[in-house]
Design an enzyme around this catalytic site. Structure first.
Site, PDB file in Angstrom:
ATOM      1  CB  SER A 273      -0.988   0.105   1.245  1.00 44.47           C
ATOM      2  OG  SER A 273      -0.123  -0.298   2.274  1.00 44.47           O
ATOM      3  CG  HIS A 303      -0.734  -5.228   2.257  1.00 44.32           C
ATOM      4  ND1 HIS A 303      -0.146  -5.221   3.411  1.00 44.32           N
ATOM      5  CD2 HIS A 303      -0.889  -4.124   1.434  1.00 44.32           C
ATOM      6  CE1 HIS A 303       0.031  -3.648   3.481  1.00 44.32           C
ATOM      7  NE2 HIS A 303      -0.148  -3.064   2.412  1.00 44.32           N
ATOM      8  CG  HIS A 349       6.139  -8.610   8.257  1.00 45.03           C
ATOM      9  ND1 HIS A 349       7.049  -7.956   7.759  1.00 45.03           N
ATOM     10  CD2 HIS A 349       4.858  -7.977   8.422  1.00 45.03           C
ATOM     11  CE1 HIS A 349       6.575  -6.751   7.332  1.00 45.03           C
ATOM     12  NE2 HIS A 349       5.296  -6.548   7.728  1.00 45.03           N
ATOM     13  NE  ARG A 358       2.604  -3.417  12.457  1.00 50.41           N
ATOM     14  CZ  ARG A 358       2.453  -3.563  11.061  1.00 50.41           C
ATOM     15  NH1 ARG A 358       1.925  -2.708  10.240  1.00 50.41           N
ATOM     16  NH2 ARG A 358       2.775  -4.832  10.396  1.00 50.41           N
ATOM     17  CG  ASP A 404      -3.241  -7.817   9.233  1.00 52.53           C
ATOM     18  OD1 ASP A 404      -3.957  -6.742   9.492  1.00 52.53           O
ATOM     19  OD2 ASP A 404      -2.418  -7.837   8.316  1.00 52.53           O
TER      20      ASP A 404
HETATM   21  N1  CMX Z   1       1.442 -19.564   6.644  1.00 48.17           N
HETATM   22  C1  CMX Z   1       1.756 -20.631   5.937  1.00 48.17           C
HETATM   23  N2  CMX Z   1       2.911 -20.226   4.845  1.00 48.17           N
HETATM   24  C2  CMX Z   1       3.484 -19.175   4.893  1.00 48.17           C
HETATM   25  C3  CMX Z   1       3.065 -18.051   5.779  1.00 48.17           C
HETATM   26  C4  CMX Z   1       1.999 -18.628   6.840  1.00 48.17           C
HETATM   27  N3  CMX Z   1       1.584 -17.470   7.623  1.00 48.17           N
HETATM   28  N4  CMX Z   1       3.751 -17.083   5.626  1.00 48.17           N
HETATM   29  C5  CMX Z   1       4.438 -17.274   4.602  1.00 48.17           C
HETATM   30  N5  CMX Z   1       4.318 -18.877   4.241  1.00 48.17           N
HETATM   31  C6  CMX Z   1       5.017 -19.361   2.983  1.00 48.17           C
HETATM   32  C7  CMX Z   1       5.076 -18.619   1.914  1.00 48.17           C
HETATM   33  O1  CMX Z   1       3.510 -18.710   1.190  1.00 48.17           O
HETATM   34  C8  CMX Z   1       6.080 -18.960   1.064  1.00 48.17           C
HETATM   35  O2  CMX Z   1       5.687 -20.159   0.487  1.00 48.17           O
HETATM   36  P1  CMX Z   1       5.883 -20.500  -1.035  1.00 48.17           P
HETATM   37  O3  CMX Z   1       7.696 -20.828  -1.007  1.00 48.17           O
HETATM   38  O4  CMX Z   1       5.379 -21.744  -1.402  1.00 48.17           O
HETATM   39  O5  CMX Z   1       5.716 -19.463  -1.942  1.00 48.17           O
HETATM   40  C9  CMX Z   1       7.126 -19.258   1.983  1.00 48.17           C
HETATM   41  O6  CMX Z   1       6.413 -19.616   3.306  1.00 48.17           O
HETATM   42  C10 CMX Z   1       8.235 -18.182   2.273  1.00 48.17           C
HETATM   43  O7  CMX Z   1       7.597 -16.841   2.492  1.00 48.17           O
HETATM   44  P2  CMX Z   1       8.302 -15.808   3.245  1.00 48.17           P
HETATM   45  O8  CMX Z   1       9.469 -15.558   2.746  1.00 48.17           O
HETATM   46  O9  CMX Z   1       8.314 -16.372   4.694  1.00 48.17           O
HETATM   47  O10 CMX Z   1       6.954 -14.626   3.289  1.00 48.17           O
HETATM   48  P3  CMX Z   1       6.899 -13.662   2.134  1.00 48.17           P
HETATM   49  O11 CMX Z   1       7.818 -12.366   2.350  1.00 48.17           O
HETATM   50  O12 CMX Z   1       6.922 -14.321   0.806  1.00 48.17           O
HETATM   51  O13 CMX Z   1       5.245 -13.326   2.409  1.00 48.17           O
HETATM   52  C11 CMX Z   1       3.484 -12.678   3.886  1.00 48.17           C
HETATM   53  C12 CMX Z   1       5.048 -12.592   3.392  1.00 48.17           C
HETATM   54  C13 CMX Z   1       3.130 -11.785   4.881  1.00 48.17           C
HETATM   55  C14 CMX Z   1       2.969 -12.313   2.342  1.00 48.17           C
HETATM   56  C15 CMX Z   1       3.354 -14.352   4.200  1.00 48.17           C
HETATM   57  O14 CMX Z   1       4.111 -14.478   5.578  1.00 48.17           O
HETATM   58  C16 CMX Z   1       1.661 -14.447   4.111  1.00 48.17           C
HETATM   59  O15 CMX Z   1       1.209 -14.983   3.409  1.00 48.17           O
HETATM   60  N6  CMX Z   1       1.182 -14.448   5.825  1.00 48.17           N
HETATM   61  C17 CMX Z   1      -0.324 -14.614   5.947  1.00 48.17           C
HETATM   62  C18 CMX Z   1      -1.067 -13.362   5.219  1.00 48.17           C
HETATM   63  C19 CMX Z   1      -0.827 -12.373   6.235  1.00 48.17           C
HETATM   64  O16 CMX Z   1      -0.723 -12.368   7.586  1.00 48.17           O
HETATM   65  N7  CMX Z   1      -0.491 -11.095   5.629  1.00 48.17           N
HETATM   66  C20 CMX Z   1      -0.346  -9.876   6.453  1.00 48.17           C
HETATM   67  C21 CMX Z   1       0.865  -9.181   6.650  1.00 48.17           C
HETATM   68  C22 CMX Z   1       0.872  -7.908   7.374  1.00 48.17           C
HETATM   69  C23 CMX Z   1      -0.001  -6.838   6.525  1.00 48.17           C
HETATM   70  O17 CMX Z   1       0.602  -6.551   5.254  1.00 48.17           O
HETATM   71  O18 CMX Z   1      -1.002  -6.303   6.873  1.00 48.17           O
END
Ligand code: CMX
Length: 469
Positions: A273, A303, A349, A358, A404
């Site tokens: 964002s 996000h 994250h 937070r 979140d």
């Molecule tokens: N549950 C399961 N798997 C997860 C995970 C979770 N909470 N967080 C990361 N992973 C997985 C990723 O999907 C990725 O899998 P692939 O290799 O198969 O694609 C792997 O772990 C590596 O990811 P990462 O490098 O640790 O995390 P990213 O930087 O790619 O993504 C985020 C960050 C936040 C998108 C991810 O942790 C996620 O999807 N979390 C759940 C959704 C969430 O809570 N989002 C809110 C974030 C805060 C915000 O922006 O508001």
């Protein structure tokens, strides 16, 4: 330019001048600077600082770039400038050098309140300085005074079908505020680059001021009887937003909203964002169009929408475990989620590698105000179980909870139970973080953003060429 548009432009420019004069008079009479005056004073210093830095170190190499990073969402690449906050992977966010506990202590509060006022954070993010109580009061009053929506925006929201997601309605309404853009009109009339920040500032304040009415109108239309209470010109921003949503009589909820708006505001520049708002603004699109673009990114489930997903996931968990909230049954539910190829919402994250402060701030609020709430207890048990499960699963780089994971549970406690609305509140808060940077961008003459991309074939050529050297 058409004659009609030219005369509109002149009219709105003279209105803007009148507005600035009014503000100046008000501040001189109270003897303190307004936010706009203080920011104007700080611009030359910032411009000189950047000029000097570029002169002394402009050709210094500040990082390396691997092919993995190009294909991996550009993690860790330093290429953005963001003044308001810096995110440390372990310690979490600092707003102008201050942690969340610091701002809870240092920023002005409402009378009788203990949480910081988001208006004060806006001031801090824009200037790097903590405002006085009376400076914040002046800003709150200005925001309340500029809060009314144009008729066409009200009609647009009212015409949106209730099955259209609140975030889509939010983005439409913010886009439609473009009709009010002083920046767009000033640009069309050929205003000097040096004045861009002035119009960006005016649009940003106008936009921030109108967000409570937009958010509340969407909420009341979709979930209640469609009636939106009026803004109270004597109240602060958080209290007004709580009132408009229909929960203003509960002071604890008002405090929660002040805290919520403060801590969801800014998380440095690379998140979707913030980066989107900044990128779109770099094309000299107005703050209205820029923020609307950022909100569309915030609406994504990875996000901001994760706070809605968390609630849906929790309710499904409650159904699945049929009253058995033991660690074992929660662990099983976590594995079921992961084995189904889904993410655990509210965990992980892109930058953080520890529990999000937070999250901690909201947990502390819950411990103080709602320690026995069943959903809070459930969130706490998940916090005890999930990091280990996620670590064993072995994919995520960060098994700890993010912001979140906690926000929705607090809102549930106070009766704001409609989780599809939650990201709208996140969006109102995010405006407090991204608009200061937009104003700074225009003040320091930040250029249009345009990184380089390659096709896979071109990358192959590049890496083969480099590895042959
Ligand atoms: N549950 C399961 N798997 C997860 C995970 C979770 N909470 N967080 C990361 N992973 C997985 C990723 O999907 C990725 O899998 P692939 O290799 O198969 O694609 C792997 O772990 C590596 O990811 P990462 O490098 O640790 O995390 P990213 O930087 O790619 O993504 C985020 C960050 C936040 C998108 C991810 O942790 C996620 O999807 N979390 C759940 C959704 C969430 O809570 N989002 C809110 C974030 C805060 C915000 O922006 O508001």
């Amino acid at each position: 330019m058409s004659l009609r548009f030219a005369s509109q432009t002149l009219r709105s420019n003279s209105l803007l001048k009148k507005n600035s004069i009014l503000l100046a008079t008000r501040s001189y009479s109270s003897g303190e600077k307004t936010l706009k005056q203080r920011f104007a004073e700080l611009i030359p210093e910032k411009v000189d600082q950047i000029k000097q830095l570029k002169k002394d170190y402009g050709s210094t190499v500040i990082g390396e770039l691997t092919l993995d990073q190009a294909y991996g969402g550009m993690r860790g690449i330093k290429g953005l400038v963001w003044e308001g906050s810096v995110l440390d992977p372990v310690e979490g966010i600092r707003f102008r050098g201050r942690t969340i506990p610091d701002i809870q202590k240092e920023l002005p509060k409402a009378e009788g309140g203990s949480e910081p006022l988001p208006e004060a954070l806006f001031w801090l993010l824009l200037t790097g300085e903590v405002p006085t109580e009376s400076q914040v009061k002046t800003l709150s009053a200005e925001l309340a005074a500029r809060s009314q929506l144009p008729k066409h925006v009200e009609e647009l929201i009212d015409r949106s079908p209730s099955h259209l997601h609140p975030m889509a309605q939010f983005s439409i309404a913010v886009t439609a505020l473009e009709s009010e853009s002083q920046f767009a009109k000033a640009y069309a009339s050929g205003v000097s680059k040096k004045d861009y920040w002035n119009y960006t500032y005016e649009d940003s304040i106008e936009l921030l001021a109108k967000l409570p009415n937009i958010a509340a109108r969407i909420y009341q239309n979709v979930f209640k009887d469609g009636k939106v209470p009026s803004i109270n010109k004597d109240l602060d921003y958080g209290a007004n937003l709580a009132n408009l949503l229909g929960y203003g009589s509960n002071q604890e909820f008002v405090e929660l909203i002040r805290l919520y708006l403060t801590i969801h505001s800014d998380h440095e520049g690379g998140n979707v964002s913030a980066h989107t708002t900044h990128l779109v603004g770099s094309a000299l699109s107005s703050p209205f169009l820029s923020l609307a673009a950022g909100l569309n990114g915030l609406a994504g489930p990875l996000h901001g929408r994760a706070n809605q997903e968390v609630l849906e996931w929790l309710f499904k968990l409650k159904d699945d475990v049929k009253g058995d909230f033991s660690k074992e049954s929660i662990e099983k539910y976590l594995w079921d989620t992961l084995n189904a190829g889904r993410v655990v919402p509210g965990y992980g994250h892109a930058v953080l590698r520890k529990t999000d402060p937070r999250y901690t701030a909201q947990r502390e609020f819950a411990l103080k105000h709602l320690p026995d709430f069943d959903l809070f207890k459930l969130v706490s048990t998940i916090y005890e179980v999930a990091p280990e499960v996620l670590s064993k699963h072995g994919k995520t780089k960060n098994p700890w909870p993010n912001v979140d994971s906690h926000s929705g549970v607090l809102l549930q406690y106070y009766g704001l139970t409609e989780e599809s609305f939650y990201t709208v509140l996140f969006g109102v808060s995010r405006a407090f973080g991204v608009l200061p940077q937009l104003i700074i961008d225009r003040a320091v003459g930040a250029p249009i953003e345009r990184p380089k991309s390659f096709s896979t074939e071109k990358y192959i050529e590049l890496v083969k060429g480099l590895s042959n050297k």
